[in-house]
Design an enzyme around this catalytic site. Sequence first.
Site, short mmCIF file in Angstrom:
data_model
loop_
_atom_site.label_atom_id
_atom_site.label_comp_id
_atom_site.label_asym_id
_atom_site.label_seq_id
_atom_site.Cartn_x
_atom_site.Cartn_y
_atom_site.Cartn_z
N LYS A 13 0.82 -1.22 0.00
CA LYS A 13 0.00 0.00 0.00
C LYS A 13 0.86 1.27 0.00
O LYS A 13 0.58 2.22 -0.74
CB LYS A 13 -0.92 -0.04 1.22
CG LYS A 13 -2.05 0.96 1.22
CD LYS A 13 -3.20 0.49 2.09
CE LYS A 13 -2.75 0.11 3.48
NZ LYS A 13 -2.55 1.30 4.35
N ARG A 88 -9.94 4.23 9.30
CA ARG A 88 -9.80 2.80 9.57
C ARG A 88 -11.11 2.18 10.06
O ARG A 88 -11.25 0.96 10.07
CB ARG A 88 -8.73 2.55 10.64
CG ARG A 88 -7.30 2.88 10.17
CD ARG A 88 -6.30 2.58 11.26
NE ARG A 88 -4.94 2.96 10.89
CZ ARG A 88 -4.11 2.19 10.23
NH1 ARG A 88 -4.50 0.98 9.86
NH2 ARG A 88 -2.90 2.60 9.93
N ARG A 127 10.83 -11.16 5.61
CA ARG A 127 11.55 -9.92 5.90
C ARG A 127 12.56 -10.14 7.04
O ARG A 127 12.26 -10.78 8.03
CB ARG A 127 10.55 -8.83 6.29
CG ARG A 127 11.15 -7.46 6.47
CD ARG A 127 10.09 -6.38 6.38
NE ARG A 127 8.97 -6.59 7.30
CZ ARG A 127 7.87 -5.84 7.31
NH1 ARG A 127 7.73 -4.87 6.41
NH2 ARG A 127 6.90 -6.08 8.16
N ARG A 160 11.34 -9.94 12.93
CA ARG A 160 10.48 -9.35 13.95
C ARG A 160 9.40 -10.33 14.35
O ARG A 160 8.92 -11.10 13.51
CB ARG A 160 9.81 -8.07 13.44
CG ARG A 160 10.77 -6.96 13.09
CD ARG A 160 10.05 -5.65 12.79
NE ARG A 160 8.77 -5.82 12.10
CZ ARG A 160 8.05 -4.81 11.62
NH1 ARG A 160 8.49 -3.58 11.75
NH2 ARG A 160 6.91 -5.03 11.00
N ARG A 171 -2.74 -11.03 12.34
CA ARG A 171 -2.88 -9.63 11.94
C ARG A 171 -3.87 -9.50 10.79
O ARG A 171 -4.67 -8.55 10.75
CB ARG A 171 -1.52 -9.07 11.51
CG ARG A 171 -0.54 -8.86 12.65
CD ARG A 171 0.86 -8.56 12.13
NE ARG A 171 0.92 -7.33 11.35
CZ ARG A 171 1.96 -6.98 10.60
NH1 ARG A 171 3.01 -7.77 10.50
NH2 ARG A 171 1.94 -5.84 9.92
#
Length: 217
Positions: A13, A88, A127, A160, A171
């Site tokens: 995004k 949101r 990542r 992470r 999530r």
Amino acid sequence: MRLVLVGPPGAGKGTQAEHIAKHYRIPNISTGDIFRANVAERTSLGEIAKSYMDEGELVPDDLTVAMVRDRLGRDDTGGGFLLDGFPRTVPQAESLSSMLDELDVPLDVVLKITVDDDEVVRRLSGRRICRSCGRTFHVEFDPPGTEGVCDACGGELYQRDDDKPETVRRRLQVYREQTKPLVEYYENRGLLRMVAGTGEVAEVTKRAIEALEQPVA
């Protein structure tokens, strides 16, 4: 062009926001940037927001709305804007609608970037971040020369906790639960457009522009 960009974490995004804003020559406005600017400039709103952020608490809706209203009232938004990260929730969307009514500038379109869960997990779980300098790598798309070692400084690379596959899926579930009412809100108003977020960045941008150029129903 006045638009809102929505999409799950890992959908690209932020990258698309930059390209779309550049194409239309409009400011790319994110709530994160608004918060940081107000805190850095020590505005009255920024000082209040900082007090919440320092305590690890979410900035209340009314404060977020006030900062967004202030940002949208600036001269550079005369030709339009792209909002990333706001609204949101449906109450935030209603607040946005009210403030745009006050400014007499209706929202043109809401663009939703869609990416399936497996692809998001693939993107985020790969990542790796350097503990020393903060540089980001990806085990598949941008791997380091030596596994686990930063090319820039030789520091240790780590994953992470919120990038671990099981956490990413949680999530995504939270994202769906939170954004479903928002998406339905804009769909019912004929403002929603959708674009697939898979493929090369330029391909996604091209599809996004084509979707944005569709006439409103």
